[in-house]
Design a protein around this motif. Structure first.
Motif, PDB file in Angstrom:
ATOM      1  N   UNK A 174      41.671  41.300  45.817  1.00 51.32           N
ATOM      2  CA  UNK A 174      40.614  42.301  45.683  1.00 51.32           C
ATOM      3  C   UNK A 174      40.598  42.899  44.281  1.00 51.32           C
ATOM      4  N   UNK A 175      41.762  43.289  43.802  1.00 51.96           N
ATOM      5  CA  UNK A 175      41.819  43.978  42.516  1.00 51.96           C
ATOM      6  C   UNK A 175      41.585  43.055  41.326  1.00 51.96           C
ATOM      7  N   UNK A 176      42.182  41.863  41.360  1.00 55.49           N
ATOM      8  CA  UNK A 176      42.131  40.989  40.185  1.00 55.49           C
ATOM      9  C   UNK A 176      41.159  39.829  40.324  1.00 55.49           C
ATOM     10  N   UNK A 177      40.641  39.625  41.520  1.00 55.70           N
ATOM     11  CA  UNK A 177      39.680  38.564  41.749  1.00 55.70           C
ATOM     12  C   UNK A 177      38.289  39.100  42.036  1.00 55.70           C
ATOM     13  N   UNK A 178      38.159  39.786  43.151  1.00 54.94           N
ATOM     14  CA  UNK A 178      36.857  40.279  43.591  1.00 54.94           C
ATOM     15  C   UNK A 178      36.218  41.212  42.561  1.00 54.94           C
ATOM     16  N   UNK A 179      36.989  42.145  42.011  1.00 52.71           N
ATOM     17  CA  UNK A 179      36.397  43.093  41.066  1.00 52.71           C
ATOM     18  C   UNK A 179      35.976  42.437  39.761  1.00 52.71           C
ATOM     19  N   UNK A 180      36.544  41.311  39.436  1.00 52.71           N
ATOM     20  CA  UNK A 180      36.152  40.581  38.229  1.00 52.71           C
ATOM     21  C   UNK A 180      34.908  39.736  38.486  1.00 52.71           C
ATOM     22  N   UNK A 181      34.837  39.105  39.664  1.00 52.44           N
ATOM     23  CA  UNK A 181      33.780  38.126  39.943  1.00 52.44           C
ATOM     24  C   UNK A 181      32.688  38.650  40.864  1.00 52.44           C
ATOM     25  N   UNK A 182      32.746  39.915  41.244  1.00 52.84           N
ATOM     26  CA  UNK A 182      31.828  40.453  42.246  1.00 52.84           C
ATOM     27  C   UNK A 182      30.369  40.160  41.893  1.00 52.84           C
ATOM     28  N   UNK A 183      29.577  39.900  42.939  1.00 53.38           N
ATOM     29  CA  UNK A 183      28.141  39.632  42.790  1.00 53.38           C
ATOM     30  C   UNK A 183      27.876  38.431  41.888  1.00 53.38           C
ATOM     31  N   UNK A 184      28.710  37.401  42.048  1.00 53.95           N
ATOM     32  CA  UNK A 184      28.492  36.125  41.376  1.00 53.95           C
ATOM     33  C   UNK A 184      28.783  35.008  42.388  1.00 53.95           C
ATOM     34  N   UNK A 185      28.252  33.804  42.162  1.00 53.61           N
ATOM     35  CA  UNK A 185      28.558  32.691  43.080  1.00 53.61           C
ATOM     36  C   UNK A 185      30.031  32.319  43.090  1.00 53.61           C
ATOM     37  N   UNK A 186      30.774  32.692  42.046  1.00 51.12           N
ATOM     38  CA  UNK A 186      32.194  32.353  41.967  1.00 51.12           C
ATOM     39  C   UNK A 186      33.066  33.235  42.857  1.00 51.12           C
ATOM     40  N   UNK A 187      32.510  34.323  43.359  1.00 52.70           N
ATOM     41  CA  UNK A 187      33.293  35.259  44.170  1.00 52.70           C
ATOM     42  C   UNK A 187      33.181  34.912  45.650  1.00 52.70           C
TER      43      UNK A 187
END
Length: 375
Positions: free
Chosen positions: A168-181
């Motif tokens: 959540x902290x290092x993945x989702x918050x970086x990629x949020x609202x993109x197809x990569x997330x």
């Protein structure tokens, strides 16, 4: 009460009129403690299912009756609110209630007094608590304080979803609202297609992120510093203790409640970014996350019980803000109802699409090229 004490009380109340409502967040884990008492007092076995009843029926009805609260904290109060430790204790108190309820449930699952259907109801109730516990972990896990980050891992133990702390902290918050997330739902994607994609994608991402972090520090996978192994070890210790105390008969119910908690968390993920897409800059990178990239809701009751998770737009735009300082934004797309109601809609894909698809289209002026579409 002395004049000085009264002045402190009045100042705190003036900064946050909802100050003492946040204690109601402890009602959610209390759902795991009260079923036996309610059944005894009323004779109604329906109360073994108090968790789903409370979250999916009572809260939506009260939410609609009470309505919204769009008030924001004043900028001059931000530092005082952020540093007020009262709000931290409102999240800390969640944990002991959560685990007391789990051990009471273990005792009841292991016994012979409840019918199988009643034990299923109790497992569903514990699953609701487990899912909301992930939300408490979400708030704690964003903090820099060592204690709160460890409390986040402990809160995740009941669901066995310790990798959420990393992803959540290092993945989702970086990629949020993109197809990569994997945790951002695509336009037209049903909840039941999204959940396995998010669960598997988030798990894989957490492994890669933690492996990379350890490599940068010159440490191997089995280092004591491995945050995934730390979180999973707490779950293993918790489940092993439960089985030693109550026997393996409780294993199916432990697994069921964990599964329900995970699905509840992933349903919230589904709701929070459905169809939303951050635009790209000229260099191909995505623009910085803004309030436009998360669905927002100011439904007061659900916000109180979820530590303002519904003010998700400000949370992603400013992830360092504590829950009591989160603001509502006119830029954010608005959900028609609170999360509790939206969870019910999400479980029925045609109903969800009838309610949400035209809102996504309106948010982007009908331009499908701006939407995170199903691929």
């Amino acid at each position: 009460m002395s004049g000085t004490t009264m002045t402190v009380f009045e100042n705190a109340q003036a900064r946050d009129p909802k100050r003492y409502l946040w204690l109601l967040g402890s009602i959610a884990p209390a759902c795991a403690i009260v079923p036996a008492q309610l059944v005894t007092w009323t004779g109604l076995e329906l109360f073994w299912w108090i968790g789903p009843i409370f979250v999916l029926v009572v809260i939506p009805l009260v939410d609609m009756a009470v309505g919204t609260d769009g008030s924001n904290p004043r900028e001059q109060d931000y530092e005082a609110l952020s540093n007020d430790r009262y709000y931290r204790w409102c999240t800390y108190v969640f944990l002991p209630i959560q685990f007391i309820g789990l051990f009471i449930a273990g005792y009841l699952w292991a016994g012979t007094e409840l019918s199988f259907a009643d034990k299923l109801g109790l497992a569903a109730t514990l699953g609701i608590v487990s899912g909301i516990g992930i939300n408490a972990a979400h708030e704690l896990g964003h903090r820099a304080e060592h204690l709160e980050r460890w409390l986040a891992k402990i809160a995740l133990a009941q669901s066995g979803y310790g990798h959420f702390f990393v992803e959540h902290n290092r993945g989702h918050h970086v990629r949020v609202a993109t197809p990569e997330d994997p945790a951002s739902a695509r336009f037209g994607e049903s909840l039941w297609a999204f959940v396995p994609r998010s669960v598997l994608g988030g798990f894989r991402s957490s492994l890669a992120l933690e492996r990379e972090r350890l490599a940068r520090k010159g440490k191997g996978w089995f280092s004591r510093d491995n945050q995934l192994l730390q979180a999973w070890s707490i779950s293993v210790a918790l489940f092993a203790t439960m089985m030693c105390v109550f026997g393996i008969v409780i294993v199916p119910f432990l697994l069921l409640q964990a599964l329900i908690g995970i699905v509840l968390l992933e349903t919230a993920n589904y709701i929070e970014h459905y169809g939303l897409l951050r635009p790209r800059r000229a260099d191909g990178r995505y623009v910085r996350c803004s309030p436009r990239d998360s669905w927002n809701s100011d439904r007061l009751v659900t916000n109180v019980f979820l530590f303002q998770l519904q003010r998700h737009s400000d949370h992603h735009a400013n992830p360092g803000r504590r829950y009591q300082t989160l603001r509502s934004s006119d830029l954010a797309p608005q959900l028609p109802y609170g999360y509790a109601t939206m969870i019910v809609l999400a479980a029925i894909p045609p109903l969800w699409r009838a309610v949400m698809d035209h809102r996504v289209l309106a948010h982007y002026g009908g331009n499908m090229a701006l939407i995170n579409t199903k691929t």
